[in-house]
Motif scaffolding. Structure first.
Motif, PDB file in Angstrom:
ATOM      1  N   ALA A  70       0.824  -1.213   0.000  1.00  0.00           N
ATOM      2  CA  ALA A  70       0.000   0.000   0.000  1.00  0.00           C
ATOM      3  C   ALA A  70       0.857   1.263   0.000  1.00  0.00           C
ATOM      4  N   PHE A  71       1.940   1.252   0.772  1.00  0.00           N
ATOM      5  CA  PHE A  71       2.783   2.440   0.893  1.00  0.00           C
ATOM      6  C   PHE A  71       3.641   2.671  -0.348  1.00  0.00           C
ATOM      7  N   HIS A  72       3.767   1.661  -1.197  1.00  0.00           N
ATOM      8  CA  HIS A  72       4.544   1.802  -2.434  1.00  0.00           C
ATOM      9  C   HIS A  72       3.999   2.933  -3.304  1.00  0.00           C
ATOM     10  N   ASP A  73       2.676   3.117  -3.284  1.00  0.00           N
ATOM     11  CA  ASP A  73       2.037   4.121  -4.132  1.00  0.00           C
ATOM     12  C   ASP A  73       1.837   5.468  -3.441  1.00  0.00           C
ATOM     13  N   MET A  74       2.283   5.604  -2.212  1.00  0.00           N
ATOM     14  CA  MET A  74       2.065   6.853  -1.488  1.00  0.00           C
ATOM     15  C   MET A  74       3.247   7.797  -1.673  1.00  0.00           C
ATOM     16  N   ILE A  75       2.937   9.062  -1.847  1.00  0.00           N
ATOM     17  CA  ILE A  75       3.979  10.081  -1.935  1.00  0.00           C
ATOM     18  C   ILE A  75       4.402  10.506  -0.537  1.00  0.00           C
ATOM     19  N   SER A  76       3.406  10.763   0.315  1.00  0.00           N
ATOM     20  CA  SER A  76       3.709  11.160   1.688  1.00  0.00           C
ATOM     21  C   SER A  76       2.550  10.777   2.602  1.00  0.00           C
ATOM     22  N   VAL A  77       2.879  10.637   3.887  1.00  0.00           N
ATOM     23  CA  VAL A  77       1.889  10.391   4.934  1.00  0.00           C
ATOM     24  C   VAL A  77       2.361  11.160   6.158  1.00  0.00           C
ATOM     25  N   HIS A  78       1.484  12.022   6.686  1.00  0.00           N
ATOM     26  CA  HIS A  78       1.845  12.812   7.864  1.00  0.00           C
ATOM     27  C   HIS A  78       0.757  12.700   8.916  1.00  0.00           C
ATOM     28  N   HIS A  79       1.179  12.626  10.169  1.00  0.00           N
ATOM     29  CA  HIS A  79       0.296  12.331  11.291  1.00  0.00           C
ATOM     30  C   HIS A  79       0.351  13.403  12.369  1.00  0.00           C
ATOM     31  N   ALA A  80      -0.704  13.421  13.174  1.00  0.00           N
ATOM     32  CA  ALA A  80      -0.731  14.164  14.430  1.00  0.00           C
ATOM     33  C   ALA A  80      -1.582  13.353  15.401  1.00  0.00           C
ATOM     34  N   VAL A  81      -1.186  13.324  16.663  1.00  0.00           N
ATOM     35  CA  VAL A  81      -1.962  12.625  17.686  1.00  0.00           C
ATOM     36  C   VAL A  81      -3.094  13.548  18.122  1.00  0.00           C
ATOM     37  N   ALA A  82      -4.317  13.022  18.083  1.00  0.00           N
ATOM     38  CA  ALA A  82      -5.496  13.799  18.468  1.00  0.00           C
ATOM     39  C   ALA A  82      -5.915  13.511  19.915  1.00  0.00           C
ATOM     40  N   ASP A  83      -5.639  12.295  20.399  1.00  0.00           N
ATOM     41  CA  ASP A  83      -6.018  11.924  21.762  1.00  0.00           C
ATOM     42  C   ASP A  83      -5.190  10.724  22.198  1.00  0.00           C
ATOM     43  N   GLY A  84      -4.700  10.782  23.425  1.00  0.00           N
ATOM     44  CA  GLY A  84      -3.967   9.648  23.982  1.00  0.00           C
ATOM     45  C   GLY A  84      -2.475   9.827  23.851  1.00  0.00           C
ATOM     46  N   PRO A  85      -1.787   8.763  24.120  1.00  0.00           N
ATOM     47  CA  PRO A  85      -2.271   7.410  24.379  1.00  0.00           C
ATOM     48  C   PRO A  85      -2.802   7.238  25.805  1.00  0.00           C
ATOM     49  N   HIS A  86      -3.734   6.311  25.907  1.00  0.00           N
ATOM     50  CA  HIS A  86      -4.302   5.902  27.192  1.00  0.00           C
ATOM     51  C   HIS A  86      -3.875   4.454  27.401  1.00  0.00           C
ATOM     52  N   VAL A  87      -3.295   4.177  28.559  1.00  0.00           N
ATOM     53  CA  VAL A  87      -2.645   2.878  28.782  1.00  0.00           C
ATOM     54  C   VAL A  87      -3.102   2.255  30.094  1.00  0.00           C
ATOM     55  N   ILE A  88      -3.305   0.938  30.044  1.00  0.00           N
ATOM     56  CA  ILE A  88      -3.389   0.133  31.262  1.00  0.00           C
ATOM     57  C   ILE A  88      -2.344  -0.967  31.099  1.00  0.00           C
ATOM     58  N   ALA A  89      -1.685  -1.295  32.196  1.00  0.00           N
ATOM     59  CA  ALA A  89      -0.627  -2.307  32.118  1.00  0.00           C
ATOM     60  C   ALA A  89      -0.658  -3.172  33.356  1.00  0.00           C
ATOM     61  N   ASP A  90      -0.385  -4.451  33.129  1.00  0.00           N
ATOM     62  CA  ASP A  90      -0.228  -5.411  34.210  1.00  0.00           C
ATOM     63  C   ASP A  90       1.161  -6.000  34.052  1.00  0.00           C
ATOM     64  N   HIS A  91       1.423  -7.090  34.713  1.00  0.00           N
ATOM     65  CA  HIS A  91       2.771  -7.649  34.700  1.00  0.00           C
ATOM     66  C   HIS A  91       3.257  -7.986  33.292  1.00  0.00           C
ATOM     67  N   ASP A  92       2.482  -8.772  32.544  1.00  0.00           N
ATOM     68  CA  ASP A  92       2.951  -9.240  31.231  1.00  0.00           C
ATOM     69  C   ASP A  92       2.132  -8.736  30.046  1.00  0.00           C
ATOM     70  N   LEU A  93       0.991  -8.081  30.299  1.00  0.00           N
ATOM     71  CA  LEU A  93       0.153  -7.570  29.215  1.00  0.00           C
ATOM     72  C   LEU A  93      -0.191  -6.114  29.471  1.00  0.00           C
ATOM     73  N   ALA A  94      -0.318  -5.369  28.380  1.00  0.00           N
ATOM     74  CA  ALA A  94      -0.740  -3.974  28.463  1.00  0.00           C
ATOM     75  C   ALA A  94      -1.613  -3.678  27.254  1.00  0.00           C
ATOM     76  N   ALA A  95      -2.469  -2.688  27.410  1.00  0.00           N
ATOM     77  CA  ALA A  95      -3.305  -2.235  26.307  1.00  0.00           C
ATOM     78  C   ALA A  95      -3.200  -0.722  26.222  1.00  0.00           C
ATOM     79  N   SER A  96      -3.183  -0.229  24.994  1.00  0.00           N
ATOM     80  CA  SER A  96      -3.130   1.215  24.789  1.00  0.00           C
ATOM     81  C   SER A  96      -4.072   1.606  23.668  1.00  0.00           C
ATOM     82  N   THR A  97      -4.671   2.775  23.808  1.00  0.00           N
ATOM     83  CA  THR A  97      -5.507   3.335  22.751  1.00  0.00           C
ATOM     84  C   THR A  97      -5.018   4.742  22.451  1.00  0.00           C
TER      85      THR A  97
END
Length: 157
Positions: A70-97
Motif C-alpha cells: 500500500a505504501f509503495h504508491d504513497m507520496i507522503s503520509v503525515h500524522h498528528a496525535v489527536a487523543d492519547g495514548p491511554h494505557v493500562i498495564a499489568d505484569h505481562d500484558l498492556a493495552a493502549s488506545t
C-alpha cells in the motif's frame, strides 16, 4: 519510567513510524517496526479497516506485506496525535488506545483520515511487543486537516 509511561511512549513512536516524505526509500515494515511487533509469536492478530481487503494478519510479517504494498504508491503520509495514548498495564500484558489524524498523499488524490488504534502489548525478553492491533479509520472531508499537521518541506535534490 513505569510500564504505563513506557507503553505510552512506544505507542506514540509507533504512530510516527508510519510517516513518509516524498523521496523516502521504499517502505520496509520490519526495519521500521522491528522493535514494536512480536515477529515470532503465534498469538498475533493484526487488523486495520483502512486495508481495502480488511484482512486479519496472524503474523507481523504478513501484516507488513499488506502495508509495504500500500505504501509503495504513497507520496507522503503525515500524522498528528489527536487523543492519547491511554494505557493500562499489568505484569505481562498492556493495552493502549490512541487517536490520530493523517493526511495520505498519492499521485492522484489526497485523503485525510482519523483513526482510533488499540494495541495489546506483551512483555517479552526483548521488551514490550504488539500482539494485537485494531485500527478503525474514518475518511474525513477533503481539507479537514488543513493547518493541523506539521508542514514538511519538499526534498532537496
Amino acid at each position: 519510567m513505569n510500564d504505563e509511561q513506557l507503553i505510552a511512549d512506544l505507542h506514540g513512536r509507533w504512530v510516527f513510524g508510519w510517516e513518509r516524505d516524498e523521496g523516502d526509500a521504499p517502505f520496509d515494515f520490519r526495519s521500521v517496526f522491528g522493535e514494536f511487533y512480536d515477529f515470532g509469536s503465534p498469538d498475533v492478530r493484526l487488523y486495520d479497516d483502512f486495508d481495502p481487503e480488511q484482512r486479519v494478519a496472524t503474523t507481523a510479517t504478513g501484516y507488513g506485506s499488506i502495508w509495504e504494498s500500500a505504501f509503495h504508491d504513497m507520496i507522503s503520509v503525515h500524522h498528528a496525535v489527536a487523543d492519547g495514548p491511554h494505557v493500562i498495564a499489568d505484569h505481562d500484558l498492556a493495552a493502549s488506545t490512541l487517536t490520530f489524524v493523517a493526511r495520505i498523499t498519492r499521485p492522484d488524490v489526497t485523503t485525510d483520515i482519523r483513526t482510533t488504534t488499540s494495541l495489546v502489548w506483551r512483555r517479552t525478553p526483548d521488551g514490550w511487543r504488539i500482539v494485537r492491533e485494531h485500527n478503525s479509520a474514518k475518511v474525513l472531508p477533503a481539507g479537514e486537516l488543513d493547518g493541523m499537521l506539521p508542514v514538511h518541506e519538499a526534498p532537496k535534490g
